[in-house]
Design a protein around this motif. Structure first.
Motif, PDB file in Angstrom:
ATOM      1  N   LEU A   1     -19.719  24.596  10.242  1.00  0.00           N
ATOM      2  CA  LEU A   1     -19.776  23.293   9.588  1.00  0.00           C
ATOM      3  C   LEU A   1     -18.455  22.576   9.833  1.00  0.00           C
ATOM      4  N   VAL A   2     -18.518  21.264   9.969  1.00  0.00           N
ATOM      5  CA  VAL A   2     -17.299  20.475  10.091  1.00  0.00           C
ATOM      6  C   VAL A   2     -17.436  19.236   9.219  1.00  0.00           C
ATOM      7  N   LEU A   3     -16.425  18.999   8.405  1.00  0.00           N
ATOM      8  CA  LEU A   3     -16.354  17.757   7.640  1.00  0.00           C
ATOM      9  C   LEU A   3     -15.282  16.903   8.287  1.00  0.00           C
ATOM     10  N   TYR A   4     -15.638  15.669   8.640  1.00  0.00           N
ATOM     11  CA  TYR A   4     -14.699  14.698   9.195  1.00  0.00           C
ATOM     12  C   TYR A   4     -14.539  13.576   8.185  1.00  0.00           C
ATOM     13  N   SER A   5     -13.309  13.132   7.984  1.00  0.00           N
ATOM     14  CA  SER A   5     -13.092  12.012   7.077  1.00  0.00           C
ATOM     15  C   SER A   5     -11.820  11.262   7.462  1.00  0.00           C
ATOM     16  N   LYS A   6     -11.857   9.971   7.237  1.00  0.00           N
ATOM     17  CA  LYS A   6     -10.660   9.158   7.437  1.00  0.00           C
ATOM     18  C   LYS A   6      -9.742   9.242   6.221  1.00  0.00           C
TER      19      LYS A   6
ATOM     20  N   PRO B   1      -7.644  11.728   3.937  1.00  0.00           N
ATOM     21  CA  PRO B   1      -7.130  13.102   3.892  1.00  0.00           C
ATOM     22  C   PRO B   1      -7.557  13.874   2.642  1.00  0.00           C
ATOM     23  N   ALA B   2      -7.671  13.209   1.508  1.00  0.00           N
ATOM     24  CA  ALA B   2      -8.027  13.909   0.264  1.00  0.00           C
ATOM     25  C   ALA B   2      -9.424  14.511   0.338  1.00  0.00           C
ATOM     26  N   ILE B   3     -10.339  13.842   1.009  1.00  0.00           N
ATOM     27  CA  ILE B   3     -11.696  14.381   1.155  1.00  0.00           C
ATOM     28  C   ILE B   3     -11.652  15.600   2.056  1.00  0.00           C
ATOM     29  N   LYS B   4     -10.917  15.513   3.163  1.00  0.00           N
ATOM     30  CA  LYS B   4     -10.792  16.653   4.072  1.00  0.00           C
ATOM     31  C   LYS B   4     -10.146  17.834   3.362  1.00  0.00           C
ATOM     32  N   GLN B   5      -9.178  17.579   2.522  1.00  0.00           N
ATOM     33  CA  GLN B   5      -8.467  18.652   1.820  1.00  0.00           C
ATOM     34  C   GLN B   5      -9.347  19.369   0.803  1.00  0.00           C
ATOM     35  N   SER B   6     -10.410  18.737   0.368  1.00  0.00           N
ATOM     36  CA  SER B   6     -11.325  19.386  -0.578  1.00  0.00           C
ATOM     37  C   SER B   6     -12.582  19.926   0.112  1.00  0.00           C
ATOM     38  N   ALA B   7     -12.617  19.892   1.445  1.00  0.00           N
ATOM     39  CA  ALA B   7     -13.820  20.285   2.190  1.00  0.00           C
ATOM     40  C   ALA B   7     -14.220  21.728   1.935  1.00  0.00           C
ATOM     41  N   ASP B   8     -13.254  22.634   1.862  1.00  0.00           N
ATOM     42  CA  ASP B   8     -13.600  24.036   1.652  1.00  0.00           C
ATOM     43  C   ASP B   8     -14.358  24.216   0.341  1.00  0.00           C
ATOM     44  N   GLN B   9     -13.885  23.611  -0.714  1.00  0.00           N
ATOM     45  CA  GLN B   9     -14.562  23.718  -2.009  1.00  0.00           C
ATOM     46  C   GLN B   9     -15.917  23.016  -1.989  1.00  0.00           C
ATOM     47  N   LEU B  10     -16.014  21.887  -1.288  1.00  0.00           N
ATOM     48  CA  LEU B  10     -17.308  21.197  -1.167  1.00  0.00           C
ATOM     49  C   LEU B  10     -18.326  22.094  -0.479  1.00  0.00           C
ATOM     50  N   PHE B  11     -17.934  22.679   0.652  1.00  0.00           N
ATOM     51  CA  PHE B  11     -18.854  23.556   1.373  1.00  0.00           C
ATOM     52  C   PHE B  11     -19.268  24.749   0.522  1.00  0.00           C
ATOM     53  N   ARG B  12     -18.290  25.375  -0.113  1.00  0.00           N
ATOM     54  CA  ARG B  12     -18.583  26.548  -0.947  1.00  0.00           C
ATOM     55  C   ARG B  12     -19.552  26.197  -2.074  1.00  0.00           C
ATOM     56  N   SER B  13     -19.414  24.999  -2.630  1.00  0.00           N
ATOM     57  CA  SER B  13     -20.225  24.615  -3.793  1.00  0.00           C
ATOM     58  C   SER B  13     -21.721  24.552  -3.485  1.00  0.00           C
ATOM     59  N   VAL B  14     -22.075  24.342  -2.220  1.00  0.00           N
ATOM     60  CA  VAL B  14     -23.496  24.284  -1.874  1.00  0.00           C
ATOM     61  C   VAL B  14     -23.953  25.449  -0.996  1.00  0.00           C
ATOM     62  N   MET B  15     -23.076  25.930  -0.138  1.00  0.00           N
ATOM     63  CA  MET B  15     -23.486  26.982   0.807  1.00  0.00           C
ATOM     64  C   MET B  15     -23.661  28.337   0.118  1.00  0.00           C
ATOM     65  N   LEU B  16     -22.751  28.701  -0.766  1.00  0.00           N
ATOM     66  CA  LEU B  16     -22.860  30.000  -1.440  1.00  0.00           C
ATOM     67  C   LEU B  16     -24.125  30.092  -2.290  1.00  0.00           C
ATOM     68  N   PRO B  17     -24.439  29.085  -3.130  1.00  0.00           N
ATOM     69  CA  PRO B  17     -25.688  29.157  -3.892  1.00  0.00           C
ATOM     70  C   PRO B  17     -26.949  29.168  -3.018  1.00  0.00           C
ATOM     71  N   ALA B  18     -26.846  28.645  -1.796  1.00  0.00           N
ATOM     72  CA  ALA B  18     -27.999  28.628  -0.888  1.00  0.00           C
ATOM     73  C   ALA B  18     -28.166  29.958  -0.149  1.00  0.00           C
TER      74      ALA B  18
ATOM     75  N   ARG C   1     -19.438  32.992   3.296  1.00  0.00           N
ATOM     76  CA  ARG C   1     -18.347  32.326   4.000  1.00  0.00           C
ATOM     77  C   ARG C   1     -17.600  33.335   4.859  1.00  0.00           C
ATOM     78  N   VAL C   2     -17.284  32.947   6.094  1.00  0.00           N
ATOM     79  CA  VAL C   2     -16.555  33.802   7.017  1.00  0.00           C
ATOM     80  C   VAL C   2     -15.122  33.322   7.180  1.00  0.00           C
ATOM     81  N   SER C   3     -14.933  32.044   7.448  1.00  0.00           N
ATOM     82  CA  SER C   3     -13.590  31.528   7.704  1.00  0.00           C
ATOM     83  C   SER C   3     -13.566  30.020   7.531  1.00  0.00           C
ATOM     84  N   GLY C   4     -12.353  29.469   7.511  1.00  0.00           N
ATOM     85  CA  GLY C   4     -12.176  28.025   7.442  1.00  0.00           C
ATOM     86  C   GLY C   4     -10.813  27.653   7.979  1.00  0.00           C
ATOM     87  N   ARG C   5     -10.699  26.437   8.528  1.00  0.00           N
ATOM     88  CA  ARG C   5      -9.425  26.000   9.084  1.00  0.00           C
ATOM     89  C   ARG C   5      -9.429  24.478   9.281  1.00  0.00           C
ATOM     90  N   ASP C   6      -8.227  23.917   9.230  1.00  0.00           N
ATOM     91  CA  ASP C   6      -8.062  22.497   9.510  1.00  0.00           C
ATOM     92  C   ASP C   6      -8.185  22.251  11.003  1.00  0.00           C
TER      93      ASP C   6
END
Length: 117
Positions: free
Chosen positions: A62-67, A69-86, A90-95
């Motif tokens: 998955l990749v989150l792109y945003s203009k 920075p604050a949205i990009k900085q919260s991407a890991d938590q956003l992904f976790r909030s929907v992917m884990l319950p589904a 999670r394997v890894s994450g990086r900027d």
């Protein structure tokens, strides 16, 4: 759900951002301010028992792109909030490096989906 693409899309769209399969934006398309892309990284890995599929494992990126920075900085938590319950693990994450051509910051994360048949 039997279609992994449908599962990924339906899970990510709940975040409220446009979601597309990686590489499907056209060269002349205007990119959204914030958007998410996904792609299957590896072929489905099946395990078998008595000549029948016992389980499947699929790795997705998955990749989150945003203009913004604050949205990009919260991407890991956003992904976790929907992917884990589904049911994804999670394997890894990086900027990602800032893209000067589009003005987007990026964050990428890999998840695995395991399904017993």
């Amino acid at each position: 759900m039997s279609n992994i693409y449908e599962l990924i899309y339906n899970t990510l769209i709940s975040l409220g951002y446009p979601v597309r399969e990686q590489g499907t934006f056209g060269n002349t398309e205007m990119l959204p301010e914030t958007f998410i892309t996904y792609q299957i990284i590896n072929e489905t890995n099946d395990t078998h028992y008595d000549n029948k599929i016992a389980s499947t494992t699929t790795r997705v990126q998955l990749v989150l792109y945003s203009k913004k920075p604050a949205i990009k900085q919260s991407a890991d938590q956003l992904f976790r909030s929907v992917m884990l319950p589904a049911g994804f693990l999670r394997v890894s994450g990086r900027d990602l490096p800032f893209n000067q051509d589009t003005g987007h910051y990026g964050y990428t994360s890999d998840y695995i989906f395991y399904k017993e048949e």
